[in-house]
Write an enzyme that holds these catalytic residues in place. Structure first.
Site, PDB file in Angstrom:
ATOM      1  N   SER A 264      57.377 -14.250   5.050  1.00  0.00           N
ATOM      2  CA  SER A 264      56.565 -14.570   6.224  1.00  0.00           C
ATOM      3  C   SER A 264      55.322 -15.328   5.788  1.00  0.00           C
ATOM      4  O   SER A 264      54.949 -15.344   4.617  1.00  0.00           O
ATOM      5  CB  SER A 264      56.150 -13.288   6.936  1.00  0.00           C
ATOM      6  N   LYS A 265      54.702 -15.940   6.784  1.00  0.00           N
ATOM      7  CA  LYS A 265      53.465 -16.680   6.553  1.00  0.00           C
ATOM      8  C   LYS A 265      52.423 -15.744   5.934  1.00  0.00           C
ATOM      9  O   LYS A 265      51.664 -16.137   5.062  1.00  0.00           O
ATOM     10  CB  LYS A 265      52.990 -17.197   7.916  1.00  0.00           C
ATOM     11  N   ARG A 266      52.451 -14.512   6.390  1.00  0.00           N
ATOM     12  CA  ARG A 266      51.474 -13.548   5.876  1.00  0.00           C
ATOM     13  C   ARG A 266      51.658 -13.261   4.388  1.00  0.00           C
ATOM     14  O   ARG A 266      50.703 -13.011   3.676  1.00  0.00           O
ATOM     15  CB  ARG A 266      51.525 -12.246   6.687  1.00  0.00           C
ATOM     16  N   GLY A 268      52.309 -15.338   2.173  1.00  0.00           N
ATOM     17  CA  GLY A 268      51.606 -16.389   1.450  1.00  0.00           C
ATOM     18  C   GLY A 268      50.167 -15.983   1.183  1.00  0.00           C
ATOM     19  O   GLY A 268      49.695 -15.999   0.046  1.00  0.00           O
TER      20      GLY A 268
END
Ligand code: GLU
Length: 508
Positions: A264-266, A268
């Site tokens: 997920s983007k999180r 990153g």
């Protein structure tokens, strides 16, 4: 009629940054199209206006440009199957939804949001915590299957808000052959009556994707595994509207996994690696999510790494050029299990690509990296020599900032702790002699410098190791960098002597 020409599409919704899973979908489409001398299309799926994010569409095209994966047909390139933006195709979809109603495969539903909420509350049980609008429930709702025909007509004529829903068959097995997964079966009884046309006349993804894949003569559709549960709806729509023989061949690509499940983007932000292709700033929150490009990845390395996230050619080969990928890629060799993204491995790919790139190819990117640190590197000849010398030390293009800066500007700080404690009179005398020797030097190359350096060290009863590290620190500032005599060679006689003198003055 379908032509035999391969036509594939990437169909992003412009809702934010382009995740590396999205770029992998682009890549597999692109490779497949090129391999089959086909056409690669980008279609913007922007029918969900509530999720529309300004700037996201342009950003997607910028990412594709950077990655070298530009389509043949799209809103940018044009093409004869346009418009390529679904919101501009709005008038096209209603007739398909109405045809489905007329044929008994869909129905009008007039339920208000409040009625839908009430349904979800009323039918909620322990076994069924989130009841759906499906064949068990539709009979109790306000739709054209339950209301008398005159009332339906009246509601429609008076423009009452209404959607069109697919009428999922009661207990049918729907199957199709996925290029990766083989035969996949679904029982229609577990699938809800998805909305096909919304109250504002916009199609939902389900109707739009089928209509547009048909109208754009798509032969193969590759999309993320998260769309697999929707496949039975799409198969039925193909069957009802266009004939199953016209349906593209599908491949549902495996999920990309991060350190904890789906990437997920999180992840990153949490683990400090990029997830998007390029920097993306959310226009609402101003939150910046870092991209592979800005992190210092070469597009060649980025797509090489992505190709291997789910695919290999069976030989163990890992480094592939785009042309090799076009030749060797096959959807059948994509595995169905999740593909684990490993940032260290991604950097390894980049390192390999940096090492094998000619300096001239890296020049512009390295210049940008240096310019961002206010380091002028105007001399291309020198820059190319520097790149050649340090590239194997750089995993990311941004590493060139540290590895190449000292060739252009003298160090601002020095690792004094590495020198001072062991500094003594004989080292001081040695470097004084080195300055004299270098000043008299007529030729200036690494072997000669090294030879003189070592001879003078021996004459002064010093081991080379005792004076090599201080010499490096004088030139570089720290304990890093390539062979020190190569550094001195590139710095040139004047600058090398100047840096030794300056450092000696700091020791006074
Ligand atoms: N618009 C869908 C998405 O955003 C496309 C799925 C497909 O390729 O059919 O993922």
């Amino acid at each position: 009629m379908h032509t035999n020409k391969v036509r594939v599409r990437f169909a992003p919704s412009p809702t934010g940054g382009l995740h590396l899973g999205g770029v992998r979908t682009v890549l597999y489409n692109y490779l497949f199209a090129r391999q089959h001398k086909g056409v690669f299309i980008v279609r913007i799926e922007d029918t969900d206006q509530s999720r529309f994010v300004p700037g996201a569409e342009e950003y997607i095209f910028n990412c594709l440009k950077w990655a070298g994966l530009e389509p043949d047909e799209s809103v940018v390139q044009g093409g004869k199957y346009g418009p390529y933006r679904q919101s501009e195709r709005k008038p096209l979809y209603r007739k398909y939804a109405e045809q489905l109603v007329a044929d008994g495969h869909a129905y009008y539903a007039f339920d208000t949001p409040e009625e839908l909420d009430k349904m979800r509350a009323d039918f909620k049980t322990e076994q069924n915590p989130s009841p759906q609008y499906d064949q068990h429930i539709r009979g109790r709702m306000r739709n054209s299957l339950t209301l008398p025909p005159e009332e339906v007509k009246h509601l429609l004529d008076s423009g009452a808000p209404c959607v069109i829903r697919i009428k999922m068959p009661a207990d049918e097995v729907v199957s199709f052959t996925d290029m990766i997964r083989g035969e996949v079966n679904f029982n229609t009884s577990v699938v809800d009556d998805k909305v096909l046309l919304k109250a504002d006349g916009m199609p939902t993804y389900h109707l739009a994707v089928v209509a547009d894949d048909y109208l754009m003569e798509i032969t193969h559709a590759f999309r993320g595994e998260e769309w697999l549960p929707s496949a039975p709806v799409h198969v039925l729509l193909w069957k009802y509207l266009f004939g199953i023989d016209k349906m593209p061949q599908w491949a549902h690509l495996p999920l990309i996994l991060g350190p904890n499940g789906k990437l997920s983007k999180r992840d990153g932000a949490k683990y400090g690696f990029p997830v998007f292709a390029m920097n993306w700033t959310d226009p609402k929150t101003n939150e910046l999510t870092e991209g592979f490009k800005e992190k210092g990845f070469l597009p060649e390395a980025f797509i090489n790494m992505l190709a291997l996230l789910g695919w290999n050619d069976g030989t163990g080969q890992e480094i592939f050029t785009k042309d090799e990928l076009i030749e060797k890629f096959s959807m059948e060799r994509v595995h169905s299990g999740g593909a684990k993204f490993d940032y260290e491995k991604a950097k390894w790919f980049n390192h390999e690509w940096i090492k094998q790139s000619e300096p001239a190819k890296l020049r512009q990117q390295v210049k940008q990296v240096l310019a961002a640190k206010n380091i002028p590197a105007a001399d291309d000849l020198l820059l190319d020599k520097v790149i050649l010398l340090v590239k194997e030390r750089c995993h990311l293009l941004t590493d060139f900032a540290e590895q190449a800066a000292f060739f252009f500007v003298a160090p601002e700080t020095y690792d004094m702790d590495a020198v001072k404690p062991k500094w003594n009179e004989s080292k001081q005398l040695f470097f004084t002699e080195i300055i004299r020797n270098f000043e008299l030097a007529i030729v200036w190359n690494a072997p000669d410098l090294e030879h003189n350096f070592k001879e003078i060290a021996a004459a002064n009863h010093l081991k080379p190791g005792e004076v090599l590290l201080p010499f490096r620190i004088m030139l570089v500032g720290g304990k890093f960098g390539p062979h020190v005599f190569d550094i001195a060679t590139l710095l040139g006689k004047q600058e090398t002597i100047r840096r030794i003198k300056h450092f000696l003055s700091l020791l006074q």
